[in-house]
Design a protein around this motif. Sequence first.
Motif, PDB file in Angstrom:
ATOM      1  N   LYS A  16      49.374  37.305  50.421  1.00  0.00           N
ATOM      2  CA  LYS A  16      49.306  37.792  49.122  1.00  0.00           C
ATOM      3  C   LYS A  16      50.230  38.528  49.154  1.00  0.00           C
ATOM      4  CE  LYS A  16      45.117  36.022  49.495  1.00  0.00           C
ATOM      5  NZ  LYS A  16      43.499  36.165  49.512  1.00  0.00           N
ATOM      6  N   GLU A  18      49.960  42.506  46.790  1.00  0.00           N
ATOM      7  CA  GLU A  18      48.705  43.355  45.656  1.00  0.00           C
ATOM      8  C   GLU A  18      49.096  44.089  45.257  1.00  0.00           C
ATOM      9  OE1 GLU A  18      46.024  41.896  46.328  1.00  0.00           O
ATOM     10  OE2 GLU A  18      46.004  41.143  47.856  1.00  0.00           O
ATOM     11  N   LEU A  20      53.417  44.435  43.806  1.00  0.00           N
ATOM     12  CA  LEU A  20      54.929  44.072  43.092  1.00  0.00           C
ATOM     13  C   LEU A  20      55.808  45.101  43.007  1.00  0.00           C
ATOM     14  CD1 LEU A  20      54.464  40.905  40.522  1.00  0.00           C
ATOM     15  CD2 LEU A  20      55.438  40.873  43.170  1.00  0.00           C
ATOM     16  N   LEU A  43      53.180  32.089  48.499  1.00  0.00           N
ATOM     17  CA  LEU A  43      52.734  32.220  47.956  1.00  0.00           C
ATOM     18  C   LEU A  43      51.515  31.209  47.480  1.00  0.00           C
ATOM     19  CD1 LEU A  43      53.607  34.836  45.213  1.00  0.00           C
ATOM     20  CD2 LEU A  43      52.986  35.407  47.937  1.00  0.00           C
ATOM     21  N   LYS A  44      50.786  30.709  49.050  1.00  0.00           N
ATOM     22  CA  LYS A  44      50.154  29.945  48.979  1.00  0.00           C
ATOM     23  C   LYS A  44      48.842  29.529  48.074  1.00  0.00           C
ATOM     24  CE  LYS A  44      51.937  27.050  52.670  1.00  0.00           C
ATOM     25  NZ  LYS A  44      52.343  25.545  52.361  1.00  0.00           N
ATOM     26  N   GLU A  45      47.610  30.119  48.026  1.00  0.00           N
ATOM     27  CA  GLU A  45      47.129  30.642  47.212  1.00  0.00           C
ATOM     28  C   GLU A  45      47.333  30.942  45.460  1.00  0.00           C
ATOM     29  OE1 GLU A  45      44.249  29.522  48.157  1.00  0.00           O
ATOM     30  OE2 GLU A  45      45.619  29.548  50.344  1.00  0.00           O
ATOM     31  N   ALA A  46      48.692  31.217  45.114  1.00  0.00           N
ATOM     32  CA  ALA A  46      49.118  31.623  44.081  1.00  0.00           C
ATOM     33  C   ALA A  46      48.918  30.848  42.782  1.00  0.00           C
ATOM     34  CB  ALA A  46      50.169  32.700  43.944  1.00  0.00           C
ATOM     35  N   SER A  47      48.739  31.050  41.576  1.00  0.00           N
ATOM     36  CA  SER A  47      49.253  29.994  40.502  1.00  0.00           C
ATOM     37  C   SER A  47      50.593  30.373  40.115  1.00  0.00           C
ATOM     38  CB  SER A  47      48.738  30.653  39.323  1.00  0.00           C
ATOM     39  OG  SER A  47      48.591  31.704  39.134  1.00  0.00           O
ATOM     40  N   ASP A  48      50.808  29.002  39.746  1.00  0.00           N
ATOM     41  CA  ASP A  48      52.540  28.856  39.653  1.00  0.00           C
ATOM     42  C   ASP A  48      53.315  29.876  38.611  1.00  0.00           C
ATOM     43  OD1 ASP A  48      52.080  26.537  39.700  1.00  0.00           O
ATOM     44  OD2 ASP A  48      52.351  25.384  38.243  1.00  0.00           O
ATOM     45  N   GLU A  50      52.039  33.000  39.084  1.00  0.00           N
ATOM     46  CA  GLU A  50      52.041  34.105  40.019  1.00  0.00           C
ATOM     47  C   GLU A  50      53.151  34.568  40.550  1.00  0.00           C
ATOM     48  OE1 GLU A  50      46.998  35.651  40.524  1.00  0.00           O
ATOM     49  OE2 GLU A  50      47.927  34.215  41.887  1.00  0.00           O
ATOM     50  N   ILE A  51      53.934  32.719  41.607  1.00  0.00           N
ATOM     51  CA  ILE A  51      54.557  32.845  41.769  1.00  0.00           C
ATOM     52  C   ILE A  51      55.980  32.831  41.048  1.00  0.00           C
ATOM     53  CG2 ILE A  51      55.832  31.111  42.408  1.00  0.00           C
ATOM     54  CD1 ILE A  51      53.337  29.703  43.354  1.00  0.00           C
ATOM     55  N   ALA A  54      56.084  37.347  40.862  1.00  0.00           N
ATOM     56  CA  ALA A  54      56.659  37.354  41.776  1.00  0.00           C
ATOM     57  C   ALA A  54      57.825  36.915  42.215  1.00  0.00           C
ATOM     58  CB  ALA A  54      55.947  36.978  42.837  1.00  0.00           C
TER      59      ALA A  54
END
Length: 213
Positions: A16, A18, A20, A43-48, A50-51, A54
């Motif tokens: 994660k 937090e 950027l 970022l396994k738990e992130a939305s598209d 958010e990816i 980042a």
Amino acid sequence: MSDRPKSRLYLITPPKIENLDHFAKTLQAVIEAGDVACLQLRLKEASDAEILAAAAAIFPLAQDLGVACLVNDRADLAKLAGADGVHIGQSDGTVAAARKHVGKDGIVGVTCHDSRHLAMEAAEAGADYVAFGAFFDTATKVAPTRANLDILSWWQEIMEIPCVAIGGITPDNGAELVKAGADFLAVSAGIWSWPQGPVAASAAFKEIFDACA
């Protein structure tokens, strides 16, 4: 060891991110302190969204410093993210499918766990590198397999494409992997959670690569 290129760092982001802006500054310092070949956005738990956000924040910075940038698992997002390629696991589709997204010049790497058979298959399918692991205990992810050092030596003897070692790697244990034949050390917690800080960890890995060259 002198007959192959010096090993380098394959940096994996924390699970994660937090902040950027703060991470980008730390990332730049980590790259400048060491010998980083590649950055994988994982970022396994992130939305598209958010990816992609980042990637927009850190990929141009890393690429300007000569670091290849990959997206984990998601070949379909790689082009949108401005990535240089993708890293896929055994359940993320084929090398050929990933290649369609990243193009013939894009990088496609494949997780092969502790399997010589999977690694050979990936190479024959056109992967640009294979990743073996986990070599040590890791808190970053649940590792389904434990790999032995001899798989790295075996790979160096028979194959041209590089191999990446992953799983619980730190400046304290990285040298044995390099000596065994790892072309790249894939590290996440061993950088970001290193007690002396990420920059010190990156510098320590560079010392290992220089010493083992």
